[in-house]
Structures are given as structure tokens and as C-alpha cells.
Enzyme design. Structure first.
Site, short mmCIF file in Angstrom:
data_model
loop_
_atom_site.label_atom_id
_atom_site.label_comp_id
_atom_site.label_asym_id
_atom_site.label_seq_id
_atom_site.Cartn_x
_atom_site.Cartn_y
_atom_site.Cartn_z
N LYS A 31 0.85 -1.19 0.00
CA LYS A 31 0.00 0.00 0.00
C LYS A 31 0.89 1.24 0.00
CE LYS A 31 -2.08 1.78 3.68
NZ LYS A 31 -1.86 3.26 3.64
N ASP A 58 -3.31 4.41 -2.04
CA ASP A 58 -4.24 4.87 -1.01
C ASP A 58 -4.18 6.40 -0.89
OD1 ASP A 58 -5.86 5.02 1.28
OD2 ASP A 58 -4.20 4.57 2.63
N LYS A 60 -7.14 8.34 -1.11
CA LYS A 60 -8.41 8.79 -0.52
C LYS A 60 -8.91 10.09 -1.18
CE LYS A 60 -7.25 6.89 4.07
NZ LYS A 60 -5.82 6.59 3.89
N ASP A 63 -12.92 15.40 -3.66
CA ASP A 63 -12.96 16.73 -4.24
C ASP A 63 -14.21 16.82 -5.11
OD1 ASP A 63 -12.13 19.31 -5.28
OD2 ASP A 63 -10.07 18.73 -4.82
N THR A 121 -10.27 4.07 10.39
CA THR A 121 -10.14 3.21 11.57
C THR A 121 -9.58 3.98 12.77
OG1 THR A 121 -8.02 2.43 10.66
CG2 THR A 121 -9.95 1.04 10.33
N ARG A 213 2.60 -1.03 10.78
CA ARG A 213 3.65 -1.03 11.79
C ARG A 213 3.98 -2.40 12.37
NH1 ARG A 213 1.14 4.38 14.43
NH2 ARG A 213 -0.57 3.70 13.10
#
Length: 236
Positions: A31, A58, A60, A63, A121, A213
Site C-alpha cells: 500500500k 491509497d 483517498k 474533491d 479506523t 507497523r
């Protein structure tokens, strides 16, 4: 689509990214988020594709419809697995995003799946109510955004594992539930609120998982990745 977990390459530079990827002897699902893409540009995508990695870009996008159409038309030139927009942008924006993706895609290239972010999330129900002024439950909000994405012709949504089963029940197995917020059981949750383990995500109805992570900050990233894959595939 390859079902292996997507590794979130949350690094600032190509040098950091490349050093991490050299730890692995296989092509990966990765990603690429705003940090890496915006600081390095499209060359990041080209380098990853050259090394046969499969990419979820990714960004997002959120607009006005015509702006998102143009952005998607440009991004469609790349052989990506997944792209996303914010469902909060509305059906007109999502429909134009899909149109741009179809218009810009080379004829000999596999279609890129387009999905919509529901609620991040990192968002708690209290935040949603106090700051977004949505006086409903997280489940209601996520399901509503999923319905807009489905109505707009998108391939699925980004949600937490906690809403994945609900979305599958309403919109079927083929409507993707891509779930970040995945941690190995001993890891710190960081800034995420609605998280779970790879094993639980599979049980809760996720289609694809995104892990950052727990792998990228691990003492042994390759070993951590193998553990994530085992849990996700039910081999633990």
C-alpha cells in the site's frame, strides 16, 4: 486478485522503502499512501511496478466530481490493484471517479478495483458524533457509506474489520471489505481505534487486510510478515 496482506509502506523516501523491500525475496502486495506518494511522486509507482509488486494506491481522493475524474483518468495509466476515494464525496463524485478510471485505462491493462473509504479506523464513535455531527452509530454510518459506494458502481469499501461482516451480509461476498487497523496481538495499537488481529479479521469477514507497523516496525519484518500471513490464512 492476490489475497495476501497488503503491507503499508509508510516511509518518507524511496531509499527507506527500497531498503525495507530488499528484506524480502518475493513480490509483495503493498500500500502506497499519501506520505510516500506526495513526497516522491509517480516515480514511486513506476519503481514498485518494475519490481513486480502489486499496489494499492491509497490517496483517498475527495474533491468536486470533475477534479476527481481528472485525477483518476491520470492514475489509470498505472497497472494498480486498488485505488480509493472518500465515500463522503457523494455518489456523483464516485461515479465520475469510476468513469475517469475506465476512460484512462489502457486497452490491454487489467481493470483496477475502485473502493471507497467509509469511516477511518482512527475514528471513534464519540469523534464521529462530536466532530462530524453524525448522530448515529459507527455501524450505521459505515453501512450508509457502503450503500452509496455500491450504488455508484464501486467494487467495495475500506472499513474496519468490525464492520466487515455487516457489509458482507448486506452487499455480498464479491463487494470488497478492505480492512486496515490490523495488529499482531502483542503490538501497540498506535493511533488506531477499531483494530484487530489478522486471524480475527478473517473470522470477521474481511476480504483483504492492510498491515503497517506490525511489519514495518518489527525487529524482524520478514518473520512478522510470515506470522501475519499464517494468521490471515488460518494456518496459525
Amino acid at each position: 486478485m492476490n489475497q495476501k496482506p497488503f503491507i503499508a509502506l509508510d516511509f518518507p523516501t524511496w531509499e527507506d522503502t527500497s531498503s525495507f523491500l530488499e528484506l524480502f525475496d518475493e513480490s509483495l502486495n503493498v500500500k502506497v499512501g499519501m506520505e510516500l506518494y506526495l513526497q516522491n511522486g509517480p516515480s514511486i509507482i513506476e519503481k514498485l511496478l518494475k519490481d513486480n509488486h502489486r499496489i494499492f494506491l491509497d490517496l483517498k481522493l475527495h474533491d468536486i466530481p470533475n477534479t476527481v475524474y481528472g485525477a483518476m483518468k491520470g492514475l489509470a495509466q498505472y497497472d494498480l490493484e486498488l485505488l480509493n476515494v472518500h465515500a463522503a464525496g457523494g455518489t456523483a463524485m464516485m461515479e465520475k471517479a469510476l468513469e475517469g478510471l475506465h476512460t484512462g485505462r489502457p486497452a490491454n491493462q487489467n481493470p483496477t478495483k475502485l473502493i471507497a473509504v467509509t469511516q477511518l479506523t482512527s475514528t471513534s464513535e464519540k469523534q464521529m458524533r462530536d466532530e462530524q455531527l453524525i448522530a448515529r452509530s459507527i455501524n450505521d454510518s459505515v453501512l450508509h457509506y457502503a450503500s452509496l459506494a455500491k450504488q455508484s458502481g464501486l467494487d467495495g469499501v475500506v472499513c474496519s474489520p468490525h464492520e466487515a461482516m455487516l457489509i458482507r451480509e448486506h452487499y455480498g461476498e464479491d463487494f470488497l471489505r478492505v480492512t486496515p487497523g490490523i495488529r499482531l496481538s502483542d503490538d501497540d495499537k498506535g493511533d488506531q481505534q477499531r483494530i484487530t488481529t489478522p486471524e480475527k479479521a478473517r473470522e470477521m469477514g474481511s476480504s483483504l487486510i492492510v498491515v503497517g507497523r506490525s511489519i514495518t516496525k518489527a525487529e524482524n519484518p520478514q518473520l512478522a510478515y510470515e506470522q501475519v500471513v499464517k494468521e490471515w490464512e488460518g494456518l496459525k
